[in-house]
Design a protein around this motif. Structure first.
Motif, short mmCIF file in Angstrom:
data_model
loop_
_atom_site.label_atom_id
_atom_site.label_comp_id
_atom_site.label_asym_id
_atom_site.label_seq_id
_atom_site.Cartn_x
_atom_site.Cartn_y
_atom_site.Cartn_z
N THR A 170 0.83 -1.21 0.00
CA THR A 170 0.00 0.00 0.00
C THR A 170 0.86 1.25 0.00
N GLU A 187 1.19 4.17 -3.00
CA GLU A 187 0.95 5.59 -2.73
C GLU A 187 2.10 6.43 -3.28
N ASP A 246 1.79 6.53 -7.08
CA ASP A 246 0.71 7.42 -7.51
C ASP A 246 1.11 8.89 -7.36
#
Length: 493
Positions: free
Chosen positions: A309, A313, A316
């Motif tokens: 995760t 992030e 992105d």
């Protein structure tokens, strides 16, 4: 399946041409000095299905010569130059016969891999300066970079011919870190070869150790338990993740986004600490052993999910930042045809539209049929960033798949190879984090190492860097170099 053919020097080019036409690639060329004289082994591979074909060529000991295959395969030409430098075997009609490995201060006529080579003679400037191609014209000038660099980077010399900021030609001169690795393997026991294999390229300890072990196990006829093979596949993906996340951060850093790099290195540190829990070493050394795997612990799925995760992030944020995306897009394009002709491997190849992956072509353990190998075709820095980011997701899924059901760690899973009834030769093919690693092993009758020839994917990928940088600008060099992130040590054994 590995098939071996004895061919004459005269028949070699036709055999090689036929294999290349059938979709094989030249993965390795290994010279040997036997009791009867020189012998050269050419390993061609294809898959799926996993297919390995060896051509063995015996040479005249008084005139060790072999027809050059450089007109058929670009990698063949580089293997031949390496072989000439280290063994004195002459590739006839080679289009670029000058030295590759041995710099010009290496004495003429001294070939370190020959049994009677002895200690190196005194070095000197016997043959003058390196013959860099000089680009001339109005406004053309040269920028030399290296071989000594700031920070911890390994030595390499780059000569830029430029007009303004535009790069007309880049020449990379490597081979400053020759350690005689192939010679160091000779005479070692199988077990003693593992620490050396792990250090061929320090960031690829699992990949090189595994390729070595697979070759040894084939040579000795050793059966590795399925559970151990699954554990090895898990370690291979852990190595891929900690290297890829470091590269993602450093690519962001090279375009001025230092905060994303700081967070990427924070995640890498978490992975390195996890590695130490699993094998006792931050770079996963000691995890792969001949005949099996030695694990201290298994990864915590919840921790890996959180890391995944976190990485997504960062990815992105990077791709959502206009400056980062603009600097990555269209920079240092390596098109598909060039990548294919050069023989590129790994994420460099997959960012240029080539689908090769040893986990599919040469699996050593069953992979889930849904193995998703990301491929992009733009061939730029952005594509090389995206392939890494997407491979991390694939690796996390594979780690979960392979760790599930593994027995409680603490003991070696498998048994060490013994004398065995194997063929005394073996080949290991592994999809390391940079690309496919090939290692070929020959054993003596008493089971010690007679010859070990490892090939890191960097050997195939280094020639692509100057091609990608043509017609770019000088400030793009650090970013492009990091997007390839090739090993100097892995290239120069």
């Amino acid at each position: 399946m590995r098939t071996t053919y004895q061919v004459s020097p005269a028949a070699l080019p036709q055999h090689a041409e036929d294999l290349l036409a059938q979709g094989h690639r030249l993965a390795l060329v290994a010279a040997h000095i036997d009791g009867t004289g020189p012998r050269v082994v050419y390993l061609f591979v294809a898959g799926p299905p996993d297919t390995r074909t060896e051509l063995h060529v015996r040479l005249n000991p008084d005139h060790p010569e072999v027809p050059s295959l450089a007109h058929l395969s670009f990698p063949a030409g580089r293997f031949e130059r390496e072989m000439r430098d280290l063994f004195g075997i002459v590739p006839l009609d080679h289009p670029l016969p000058r030295r590759l490995v041995r710099h010009f201060h290496w004495p003429r006529g001294w070939y370190p891999m020959l049994p009677d080579a002895g200690p190196p003679p005194a070095f000197g400037e016997q043959e003058g300066p390196y013959p860099f191609l000089e680009v001339e014209g109005d406004g053309v000038y040269e920028i030399p970079v290296g071989p000594v660099h700031a920070g911890l980077i390994e030595p390499g010399h780059f000569r830029f011919s430029v007009v303004g900021e535009t790069i007309l030609k880049l020449k990379a001169r490597l081979w400053f870190v020759h350690r005689g690795v192939e010679k160091l393997f000779q005479g070692l026991s199988i077990a003693a070869g593992i620490p050396l294999a792990e250090r061929i390229s320090g960031d690829t300890a699992v990949g090189h150790a595994l390729a070595y072990c697979l070759a040894v196990e084939e040579a000795t006829g050793t059966e590795v338990p399925p559970e151990a093979q699954r554990a090895r596949a898990m370690l291979l993906e852990l190595e891929r993740i900690h290297n890829h996340i470091a590269d993602l951060g450093l690519l962001c850093n090279d375009v001025g986004h230092g905060i994303l790099n700081a967070h990427a290195q924070r995640i890498r540190e978490q992975l390195l600490r996890l590695n130490r829990q699993i094998t006792g070493h931050r770079l996963l050394r000691g995890g792969v052993v001949p005949g099996g795997t030695a694990l201290h612990a298994l990864p915590d799925p919840a921790q890996l999910n959180a890391i995944g995760t976190d990485i997504r992030e960062i990815t992105d944020l990077a791709l959502g930042h206009s400056t980062v995306r603009d600097r990555f897009t269209g920079t240092a394009v390596l098109n598909t045809d060039a990548a294919r002709e050069i023989g590129c491997l790994g994420y460099v190849a997959r960012a240029s539209g080539l689908h090769g992956d040893a986990r599919i072509a040469h699996p050593f353990t069953p992979y889930d049929t849904g193995l998703d190998v990301p491929v992009h075709d733009s061939g730029d820095v952005l594509a090389r960033f995206l392939v890494r980011a997407e491979e991390i997701d694939t690796s996390l899924a594979l780690i979960e798949q392979f760790a599930d059901g593994l027995a409680a760690p603490g003991a070696v899973l498998g048994t060490s190879p013994g004398p065995g009834a194997g063929p005394r030769t073996g080949v290991g093919l592994v999809e390391g984090w940079r690309g496919t690693i090939a290692t070929r092993v020959e054993l003596t009758t008493d089971g010690t190492l007679a010859r070990v020839k490892p090939v890191d994917p960097s050997f195939f990928n280094w020639p692509a860097l100057p091609v990608a940088l043509a017609d770019t600008i000088v400030p793009d060099f650090p970013l492009t170099n990091k997007s390839f992130n090739l090993s100097y040590a892995g290239n120069d054994l």
